[in-house]
Design a protein around this motif. Sequence first.
Motif, PDB file in Angstrom:
ATOM      1  N   GLN A 129       0.831  -1.196   0.000  1.00  0.00           N
ATOM      2  CA  GLN A 129       0.000   0.000   0.000  1.00  0.00           C
ATOM      3  C   GLN A 129       0.868   1.249   0.000  1.00  0.00           C
ATOM      4  O   GLN A 129       2.031   1.218   0.406  1.00  0.00           O
ATOM      5  N   ILE A 130       0.272   2.341  -0.468  1.00  0.00           N
ATOM      6  CA  ILE A 130       0.939   3.636  -0.482  1.00  0.00           C
ATOM      7  C   ILE A 130       0.006   4.664   0.138  1.00  0.00           C
ATOM      8  O   ILE A 130      -1.199   4.427   0.267  1.00  0.00           O
ATOM      9  N   GLU A 131       0.554   5.784   0.532  1.00  0.00           N
ATOM     10  CA  GLU A 131      -0.270   6.833   1.140  1.00  0.00           C
ATOM     11  C   GLU A 131      -1.192   7.483   0.124  1.00  0.00           C
ATOM     12  O   GLU A 131      -2.285   7.940   0.456  1.00  0.00           O
ATOM     13  N   LEU A 132      -0.769   7.530  -1.127  1.00  0.00           N
ATOM     14  CA  LEU A 132      -1.545   8.163  -2.183  1.00  0.00           C
ATOM     15  C   LEU A 132      -2.812   7.368  -2.463  1.00  0.00           C
ATOM     16  O   LEU A 132      -2.795   6.136  -2.493  1.00  0.00           O
ATOM     17  N   SER A 133      -3.929   8.057  -2.675  1.00  0.00           N
ATOM     18  CA  SER A 133      -5.173   7.434  -3.110  1.00  0.00           C
ATOM     19  C   SER A 133      -5.865   8.379  -4.082  1.00  0.00           C
ATOM     20  O   SER A 133      -5.374   9.479  -4.352  1.00  0.00           O
ATOM     21  N   GLN A 134      -6.990   7.967  -4.604  1.00  0.00           N
ATOM     22  CA  GLN A 134      -7.720   8.839  -5.525  1.00  0.00           C
ATOM     23  C   GLN A 134      -8.173  10.118  -4.833  1.00  0.00           C
ATOM     24  O   GLN A 134      -8.386  11.149  -5.492  1.00  0.00           O
ATOM     25  N   TYR A 135      -8.306  10.079  -3.517  1.00  0.00           N
ATOM     26  CA  TYR A 135      -8.763  11.246  -2.765  1.00  0.00           C
ATOM     27  C   TYR A 135      -7.639  12.221  -2.436  1.00  0.00           C
ATOM     28  O   TYR A 135      -7.879  13.263  -1.830  1.00  0.00           O
ATOM     29  N   SER A 136      -6.426  11.897  -2.854  1.00  0.00           N
ATOM     30  CA  SER A 136      -5.306  12.803  -2.626  1.00  0.00           C
ATOM     31  C   SER A 136      -5.361  14.010  -3.551  1.00  0.00           C
ATOM     32  O   SER A 136      -4.624  14.974  -3.356  1.00  0.00           O
ATOM     33  N   PHE A 137      -6.230  13.948  -4.563  1.00  0.00           N
ATOM     34  CA  PHE A 137      -6.351  15.022  -5.540  1.00  0.00           C
ATOM     35  C   PHE A 137      -7.817  15.409  -5.690  1.00  0.00           C
ATOM     36  O   PHE A 137      -8.686  14.538  -5.740  1.00  0.00           O
ATOM     37  N   SER A 138      -8.060  16.700  -5.797  1.00  0.00           N
ATOM     38  CA  SER A 138      -9.440  17.162  -5.935  1.00  0.00           C
ATOM     39  C   SER A 138     -10.085  16.617  -7.199  1.00  0.00           C
ATOM     40  O   SER A 138     -11.297  16.395  -7.248  1.00  0.00           O
ATOM     41  N   GLU A 139      -9.273  16.366  -8.244  1.00  0.00           N
ATOM     42  CA  GLU A 139      -9.804  15.854  -9.504  1.00  0.00           C
ATOM     43  C   GLU A 139     -10.019  14.346  -9.483  1.00  0.00           C
ATOM     44  O   GLU A 139     -10.561  13.785 -10.427  1.00  0.00           O
ATOM     45  N   GLY A 140      -9.584  13.678  -8.415  1.00  0.00           N
ATOM     46  CA  GLY A 140      -9.579  12.224  -8.437  1.00  0.00           C
ATOM     47  C   GLY A 140     -10.638  11.532  -7.617  1.00  0.00           C
ATOM     48  O   GLY A 140     -10.714  10.301  -7.634  1.00  0.00           O
ATOM     49  N   SER A 141     -11.473  12.288  -6.916  1.00  0.00           N
ATOM     50  CA  SER A 141     -12.398  11.652  -5.973  1.00  0.00           C
ATOM     51  C   SER A 141     -13.381  10.706  -6.653  1.00  0.00           C
ATOM     52  O   SER A 141     -13.903   9.786  -6.020  1.00  0.00           O
ATOM     53  N   SER A 142     -13.661  10.916  -7.939  1.00  0.00           N
ATOM     54  CA  SER A 142     -14.592  10.051  -8.670  1.00  0.00           C
ATOM     55  C   SER A 142     -13.906   9.309  -9.807  1.00  0.00           C
ATOM     56  O   SER A 142     -14.559   8.860 -10.748  1.00  0.00           O
ATOM     57  N   ALA A 143     -12.592   9.178  -9.733  1.00  0.00           N
ATOM     58  CA  ALA A 143     -11.825   8.646 -10.858  1.00  0.00           C
ATOM     59  C   ALA A 143     -11.508   7.159 -10.751  1.00  0.00           C
ATOM     60  O   ALA A 143     -10.653   6.651 -11.477  1.00  0.00           O
ATOM     61  N   CYS A 144     -12.197   6.426  -9.879  1.00  0.00           N
ATOM     62  CA  CYS A 144     -11.796   5.032  -9.635  1.00  0.00           C
ATOM     63  C   CYS A 144     -11.915   4.140 -10.865  1.00  0.00           C
ATOM     64  O   CYS A 144     -11.103   3.225 -11.051  1.00  0.00           O
ATOM     65  N   SER A 145     -12.911   4.381 -11.742  1.00  0.00           N
ATOM     66  CA  SER A 145     -13.018   3.553 -12.952  1.00  0.00           C
ATOM     67  C   SER A 145     -11.833   3.788 -13.876  1.00  0.00           C
ATOM     68  O   SER A 145     -11.263   2.844 -14.438  1.00  0.00           O
ATOM     69  N   SER A 146     -11.453   5.038 -14.034  1.00  0.00           N
ATOM     70  CA  SER A 146     -10.311   5.365 -14.878  1.00  0.00           C
ATOM     71  C   SER A 146      -9.014   4.815 -14.288  1.00  0.00           C
ATOM     72  O   SER A 146      -8.156   4.289 -15.015  1.00  0.00           O
ATOM     73  N   ILE A 147      -8.866   4.910 -12.974  1.00  0.00           N
ATOM     74  CA  ILE A 147      -7.668   4.370 -12.320  1.00  0.00           C
ATOM     75  C   ILE A 147      -7.630   2.851 -12.457  1.00  0.00           C
ATOM     76  O   ILE A 147      -6.567   2.265 -12.699  1.00  0.00           O
ATOM     77  N   SER A 148      -8.772   2.196 -12.329  1.00  0.00           N
ATOM     78  CA  SER A 148      -8.815   0.733 -12.477  1.00  0.00           C
ATOM     79  C   SER A 148      -8.417   0.317 -13.881  1.00  0.00           C
ATOM     80  O   SER A 148      -7.726  -0.697 -14.078  1.00  0.00           O
ATOM     81  N   LEU A 149      -8.832   1.082 -14.888  1.00  0.00           N
ATOM     82  CA  LEU A 149      -8.403   0.800 -16.257  1.00  0.00           C
ATOM     83  C   LEU A 149      -6.899   1.028 -16.410  1.00  0.00           C
ATOM     84  O   LEU A 149      -6.224   0.289 -17.137  1.00  0.00           O
ATOM     85  N   ALA A 150      -6.373   2.030 -15.712  1.00  0.00           N
ATOM     86  CA  ALA A 150      -4.922   2.273 -15.734  1.00  0.00           C
ATOM     87  C   ALA A 150      -4.179   1.115 -15.074  1.00  0.00           C
ATOM     88  O   ALA A 150      -3.114   0.696 -15.558  1.00  0.00           O
TER      89      ALA A 150
END
Length: 261
Positions: free
Chosen positions: A70-91
């Motif tokens: 695990q790392i400290e960074l998550s999708q919530y670390s960025f204001s633009e990322g709070s709803s980006a889980c589908s895009s991150i999962s594809l990445a």
Amino acid sequence: MNTNNPPQKDSQQCTENLQTLISMGFSSEQCRHALAASKGDLNVSINLLLRGESSGEGEIQGFESSTMIQIELSQYSFSEGSSACSSISLAFASAFLNAIDQTTSCNDVITSSFLQASVLSGIEKYQMLGVGEGIPQHKSPEEILNALPDAFAVQTCGGVRQGVLTSDEGPLGLKQTLSSCRDSNDIGWMAVVLTKPPETVCVCLPPKTETNSVLKNYILLDSHPRHQFASYGCYAMFHSSLDHLNQSLKLLFPQTDVGGS
């Protein structure tokens, strides 16, 4: 990309609970599995540990041991990322499938750097969608792939599959759906982007013909902090079997009985 770093109550609480258990003299691994087995309940976790319901290797009875990065960074670390889980999962899927082969251990591919790069890449792709005010924030994987057909280096197969989250492990159950996905692939590793709105995760399934236990892992990749696993940021969890992976997914996506009495 602007860092937001909003206070994450669940993340902070799971970290505090983990540290509380460790301070009582239990190993980190024992504490993580106690918290996972208790779905993050500190008092239940303490009772599990005090009753000795763990093996000498730190495994809580009824919950198979797993390895986590695990790392400290998550999708919530960025204001633009709070709803980006589908895009991150594809990445996640794209990066993993383009790095793994039949002789490479997944442990050599999935590292802290891999997780960080995938989160950043997924959020960057999410911003390319032009999501803004008045536009739905959460996007399904198929919506993203249709809007950005060349953004992810993946080849889709099998299309969208529907499943049902119930205690009945029937043909539409989570385990059977994942098993069917794996059985449809005779070539190599497969990544399944799994969505229960509004959350999306990625799971990586080994070739069904793989017999080397070192190479045969069932991997959960998730950009959310999870109190269930005492994870304070993005993480990768390695499982020894499909049953073991299904066990973890049940903690993330609780089943619902929809049948009548």
